[in-house]
Write a protein that holds these residues in place. Structure first.
Motif, PDB file in Angstrom:
ATOM      1  N   GLU A   1      63.984  27.197  38.510  1.00 43.21           N
ATOM      2  CA  GLU A   1      64.867  26.554  37.532  1.00 43.21           C
ATOM      3  C   GLU A   1      65.499  27.596  36.615  1.00 43.21           C
ATOM      4  OE1 GLU A   1      64.791  23.254  33.930  1.00 43.21           O
ATOM      5  OE2 GLU A   1      62.953  23.679  35.030  1.00 43.21           O
ATOM      6  N   GLN A   2      64.710  28.539  36.165  1.00 45.66           N
ATOM      7  CA  GLN A   2      65.224  29.600  35.293  1.00 45.66           C
ATOM      8  C   GLN A   2      66.298  30.411  36.017  1.00 45.66           C
ATOM      9  OE1 GLN A   2      64.478  29.917  32.127  1.00 45.66           O
ATOM     10  NE2 GLN A   2      65.816  31.648  31.840  1.00 45.66           N
ATOM     11  N   ASN A   3      66.043  30.760  37.275  1.00 46.76           N
ATOM     12  CA  ASN A   3      67.027  31.518  38.050  1.00 46.76           C
ATOM     13  C   ASN A   3      68.310  30.721  38.235  1.00 46.76           C
ATOM     14  OD1 ASN A   3      65.309  33.700  38.332  1.00 46.76           O
ATOM     15  ND2 ASN A   3      64.523  33.040  40.297  1.00 46.76           N
ATOM     16  N   LEU A   4      68.185  29.414  38.477  1.00 45.31           N
ATOM     17  CA  LEU A   4      69.371  28.575  38.632  1.00 45.31           C
ATOM     18  C   LEU A   4      70.162  28.480  37.337  1.00 45.31           C
ATOM     19  CD1 LEU A   4      67.937  25.721  40.874  1.00 45.31           C
ATOM     20  CD2 LEU A   4      69.611  27.460  41.534  1.00 45.31           C
ATOM     21  N   MET A   5      69.460  28.404  36.222  1.00 44.36           N
ATOM     22  CA  MET A   5      70.154  28.347  34.928  1.00 44.36           C
ATOM     23  C   MET A   5      70.936  29.639  34.673  1.00 44.36           C
ATOM     24  SD  MET A   5      69.623  25.351  33.895  1.00 44.36           S
ATOM     25  CE  MET A   5      70.133  25.317  32.221  1.00 44.36           C
ATOM     26  N   VAL A   6      70.355  30.754  35.045  1.00 42.07           N
ATOM     27  CA  VAL A   6      71.055  32.039  34.913  1.00 42.07           C
ATOM     28  C   VAL A   6      72.297  32.039  35.796  1.00 42.07           C
ATOM     29  CG1 VAL A   6      70.879  34.512  35.415  1.00 42.07           C
ATOM     30  CG2 VAL A   6      69.030  33.361  34.211  1.00 42.07           C
ATOM     31  N   LYS A   7      72.144  31.564  37.028  1.00 41.88           N
ATOM     32  CA  LYS A   7      73.276  31.518  37.956  1.00 41.88           C
ATOM     33  C   LYS A   7      74.369  30.588  37.442  1.00 41.88           C
ATOM     34  CE  LYS A   7      75.105  32.734  41.861  1.00 41.88           C
ATOM     35  NZ  LYS A   7      75.534  34.105  42.088  1.00 41.88           N
ATOM     36  N   ILE A   8      74.000  29.430  36.911  1.00 42.11           N
ATOM     37  CA  ILE A   8      74.979  28.499  36.346  1.00 42.11           C
ATOM     38  C   ILE A   8      75.750  29.161  35.212  1.00 42.11           C
ATOM     39  CG2 ILE A   8      75.218  26.376  34.966  1.00 42.11           C
ATOM     40  CD1 ILE A   8      72.932  25.221  36.715  1.00 42.11           C
ATOM     41  N   GLY A   9      75.040  29.867  34.354  1.00 42.78           N
ATOM     42  CA  GLY A   9      75.698  30.577  33.256  1.00 42.78           C
ATOM     43  C   GLY A   9      76.680  31.609  33.768  1.00 42.78           C
ATOM     44  N   GLN A  10      76.259  32.352  34.775  1.00 44.35           N
ATOM     45  CA  GLN A  10      77.132  33.377  35.367  1.00 44.35           C
ATOM     46  C   GLN A  10      78.375  32.727  35.964  1.00 44.35           C
ATOM     47  OE1 GLN A  10      75.291  35.556  38.555  1.00 44.35           O
ATOM     48  NE2 GLN A  10      77.178  36.592  39.112  1.00 44.35           N
ATOM     49  N   LEU A  11      78.196  31.647  36.711  1.00 43.06           N
ATOM     50  CA  LEU A  11      79.330  30.974  37.329  1.00 43.06           C
ATOM     51  C   LEU A  11      80.272  30.367  36.292  1.00 43.06           C
ATOM     52  CD1 LEU A  11      77.533  29.264  40.343  1.00 43.06           C
ATOM     53  CD2 LEU A  11      79.095  31.223  40.417  1.00 43.06           C
ATOM     54  N   ALA A  12      79.729  29.859  35.194  1.00 42.80           N
ATOM     55  CA  ALA A  12      80.568  29.303  34.134  1.00 42.80           C
ATOM     56  C   ALA A  12      81.437  30.391  33.518  1.00 42.80           C
ATOM     57  CB  ALA A  12      79.699  28.636  33.069  1.00 42.80           C
ATOM     58  N   VAL A  13      80.858  31.565  33.288  1.00 40.96           N
ATOM     59  CA  VAL A  13      81.623  32.680  32.733  1.00 40.96           C
ATOM     60  C   VAL A  13      82.716  33.109  33.708  1.00 40.96           C
ATOM     61  CG1 VAL A  13      81.472  35.130  32.100  1.00 40.96           C
ATOM     62  CG2 VAL A  13      79.783  33.508  31.229  1.00 40.96           C
TER      63      VAL A  13
END
Length: 111
Positions: free
Chosen positions: A74-86
């Motif tokens: 979940e933590q890794n996915l949240m990081v990825k979501i943040g990266q994709l949003a940026v």
């Protein structure tokens, strides 16, 4: 007067110090400003529950491991979501610069 609250970690540290028997319970009680009887109760509770540490079944350990792994995913996915949003915001900004303010209509992009 408000009652003091002690963390489990603090209680464990004190009880382990008591069990070492390098310093008497009375000295520890005086130093920590905690009633001697309270320290004896902590020690008694600690010893009564010590077997629980080794009583945990394989199934419980596996379940805890699965929870840890799920939390990590979940933590890794949240990081990825943040990266994709940026990256998405950057692409929108660059599209507006390159294609003009009406870029959404030109590209067929819909919000």
């Amino acid at each position: 007067m408000e009652r003091r609250q002690f963390t489990p970690e603090y209680k464990t540290k004190i009880v382990l110090e008591i069990l070492k028997e390098e310093i008497s319970i009375g000295e520890i009680a005086s130093r920590e400003n905690i009633n001697r009887t309270q320290l004896q109760n902590w020690k008694k509770e600690f010893l009564e529950n010590a077997s629980r540490v080794f009583a945990q079944s394989k199934t419980e350990r596996e379940a805890q491991q699965m929870v840890r792994e799920a939390n990590e995913r979940e933590q890794n996915l949240m990081v990825k979501i943040g990266q994709l949003a940026v990256e998405n915001d950057w692409l929108k900004k660059k599209s507006a610069q390159v294609l003009g303010s009406n870029w959404e209509n030109k590209s067929g992009f819909k919000k």
